[in-house]
Design a protein around this motif. Structure first.
Motif, PDB file in Angstrom:
ATOM      1  N   MET A   1      10.196   4.321  -7.947  1.00 31.33           N
ATOM      2  CA  MET A   1       9.915   2.915  -8.237  1.00 31.33           C
ATOM      3  C   MET A   1       8.939   2.303  -7.237  1.00 31.33           C
ATOM      4  SD  MET A   1      13.776   1.591  -9.095  1.00 31.33           S
ATOM      5  CE  MET A   1      14.836   2.491 -10.248  1.00 31.33           C
ATOM      6  N   HIS A   2       8.881   2.869  -6.037  1.00 32.33           N
ATOM      7  CA  HIS A   2       8.036   2.340  -4.986  1.00 32.33           C
ATOM      8  C   HIS A   2       7.057   3.405  -4.512  1.00 32.33           C
ATOM      9  CE1 HIS A   2      11.783  -0.118  -4.724  1.00 32.33           C
ATOM     10  NE2 HIS A   2      10.885  -1.086  -4.677  1.00 32.33           N
ATOM     11  N   MET A   3       5.978   2.961  -3.906  1.00 36.61           N
ATOM     12  CA  MET A   3       4.983   3.889  -3.406  1.00 36.61           C
ATOM     13  C   MET A   3       5.486   4.630  -2.165  1.00 36.61           C
ATOM     14  SD  MET A   3       1.473   1.616  -3.781  1.00 36.61           S
ATOM     15  CE  MET A   3       2.133   0.261  -2.786  1.00 36.61           C
ATOM     16  N   SER A   4       5.033   5.857  -2.009  1.00 32.33           N
ATOM     17  CA  SER A   4       5.288   6.640  -0.806  1.00 32.33           C
ATOM     18  C   SER A   4       4.320   6.198   0.291  1.00 32.33           C
ATOM     19  CB  SER A   4       5.054   8.121  -1.111  1.00 32.33           C
ATOM     20  OG  SER A   4       3.673   8.345  -1.383  1.00 32.33           O
ATOM     21  N   PRO A   5       4.447   6.716   1.527  1.00 28.93           N
ATOM     22  CA  PRO A   5       3.448   6.394   2.544  1.00 28.93           C
ATOM     23  C   PRO A   5       2.014   6.665   2.072  1.00 28.93           C
ATOM     24  CG  PRO A   5       5.332   7.412   3.584  1.00 28.93           C
ATOM     25  CD  PRO A   5       5.576   7.494   2.100  1.00 28.93           C
ATOM     26  N   ALA A   6       1.819   7.773   1.368  1.00 25.13           N
ATOM     27  CA  ALA A   6       0.477   8.076   0.846  1.00 25.13           C
ATOM     28  C   ALA A   6       0.052   7.051  -0.193  1.00 25.13           C
ATOM     29  CB  ALA A   6       0.452   9.483   0.248  1.00 25.13           C
ATOM     30  N   GLY A   7       1.002   6.581  -0.991  1.00 29.13           N
ATOM     31  CA  GLY A   7       0.696   5.549  -1.980  1.00 29.13           C
ATOM     32  C   GLY A   7       0.340   4.225  -1.333  1.00 29.13           C
ATOM     33  N   HIS A   8       1.061   3.877  -0.270  1.00 32.35           N
ATOM     34  CA  HIS A   8       0.752   2.637   0.451  1.00 32.35           C
ATOM     35  C   HIS A   8      -0.619   2.727   1.128  1.00 32.35           C
ATOM     36  CE1 HIS A   8       4.333   0.068   0.117  1.00 32.35           C
ATOM     37  NE2 HIS A   8       5.033   1.190   0.034  1.00 32.35           N
ATOM     38  N   GLN A   9      -0.928   3.890   1.689  1.00 35.18           N
ATOM     39  CA  GLN A   9      -2.243   4.066   2.298  1.00 35.18           C
ATOM     40  C   GLN A   9      -3.350   3.907   1.249  1.00 35.18           C
ATOM     41  OE1 GLN A   9      -2.963   4.454   5.461  1.00 35.18           O
ATOM     42  NE2 GLN A   9      -4.805   5.711   5.737  1.00 35.18           N
ATOM     43  N   ARG A  10      -3.115   4.509   0.077  1.00 35.81           N
ATOM     44  CA  ARG A  10      -4.117   4.417  -0.995  1.00 35.81           C
ATOM     45  C   ARG A  10      -4.303   2.960  -1.432  1.00 35.81           C
ATOM     46  NH1 ARG A  10      -7.654   3.532  -3.476  1.00 35.81           N
ATOM     47  NH2 ARG A  10      -8.572   4.519  -5.332  1.00 35.81           N
ATOM     48  N   MET A  11      -3.211   2.181  -1.458  1.00 34.64           N
ATOM     49  CA  MET A  11      -3.323   0.783  -1.861  1.00 34.64           C
ATOM     50  C   MET A  11      -4.074  -0.025  -0.808  1.00 34.64           C
ATOM     51  SD  MET A  11      -2.920  -1.338  -4.247  1.00 34.64           S
ATOM     52  CE  MET A  11      -1.964  -0.222  -5.313  1.00 34.64           C
ATOM     53  N   ALA A  12      -3.836   0.246   0.458  1.00 36.24           N
ATOM     54  CA  ALA A  12      -4.577  -0.440   1.512  1.00 36.24           C
ATOM     55  C   ALA A  12      -6.073  -0.199   1.355  1.00 36.24           C
ATOM     56  CB  ALA A  12      -4.103   0.036   2.891  1.00 36.24           C
TER      57      ALA A  12
END
Length: 258
Positions: A174-185
């Protein structure tokens, strides 16, 4: 353009759930922290950052609890993501929440801040989200219209195809992983036209799974995540109950540990 006062509004997406860091407030880091730190470096310093987002918040509570405190901080940059928790409820008045979202964006833009909005992610063919996908589509289109009407910057999460990779999602799906958060930044920096130094995180090769292992993983996910999520919906509780904003006041980046 450079920014001095950045305020992040929203729910778990912006709070940073899925990007665990026990040393930080609420035990998470998230794309907003990553973005703020990269923006500060790109500008040569001088950025202060507040994050008012709290997991589980629906759009109306975000408007009621976060809008006025955000405006009081006199931000020149605001990011806001809201609505996903509304879409996932059994019943939702989309017209009402979209009208409120339009009002919130109008207030933020009128303050003189640069406002960044996000479409929702595309749930794709996931069976979990199949019954609400039409809502996601309608909400996506409405967010695009609101952003265009008010001149907000739009991050088109729906069309960020990187997120079709399961490794960009947390184990709760349901939530982004650390890699997903980095990609969003990175996506937010790019949307603002900032020349930055962020790179995607290196992803580990996925381990092949047998049919039995996949079944076990599915059952474990249902017990650990789906069941508790349903229970909260039934009991009217939220994962954010009792939590405070991670950074209620504008804090220089050197102090916020972003």
């Amino acid at each position: 353009m450079t920014f001095a006062r950045y305020v992040a509004l929203g729910d778990s997406f912006t709070e940073g759930v899925g990007d665990d860091d026990p040393a930080l407030p609420n035990g998470v880091r998230g794309w907003a922290d990553r973005f703020a730190a990269a923006l500060d470096r790109a500008q040569g310093g001088g950025l202060s950052y507040a994050n008012l987002a709290i997991r589980g918040r629906k759009l109306m509570p975000i408007a009621a609890e976060q809008l006025e405190p955000a405006l009081a901080l006199r931000p020149d940059l605001v990011t806001i993501y809201a609505g996903a928790n509304d879409i996932m409820r059994p019943k939702v008045d989309l017209d009402a929440i979209l009208a409120e979202y339009d009002r919130v964006i109008a207030r933020l833009v009128a303050s003189g801040a640069r406002v960044v909005m996000f479409t929702p992610a595309d749930p794709g063919g996931s069976r979990i989200y199949a019954v609400v996908r039409a809502r996601f589509v309608r909400y996506r289109d409405a967010v695009r219209e609101i952003a265009e009407r008010h001149g907000a910057t739009l991050v088109d999460y729906w069309n960020l195809t990187d997120y079709r990779d399961a490794r960009l999602w947390d184990t709760d799906r349901m939530h982004m992983s650390p890699a997903g958060h980095q990609r969003m930044a990175i996506a937010v920096l790019d949307a603002l036209g900032v020349d930055h130094d962020l790179e995607p995180l290196v992803l580990a090769d996925p381990s092949p799974m047998t049919v039995l292992e996949r079944v076990k993983a599915q059952l474990q996910w249902a017990v650990e995540y789906l069941g508790p999520w349903i229970k909260r919906r039934v009991t009217g509780r939220s994962s954010g109950d009792g939590l405070d904003p991670r950074y209620r006041e504008l804090t220089p980046l050197s102090e916020s540990a972003a």
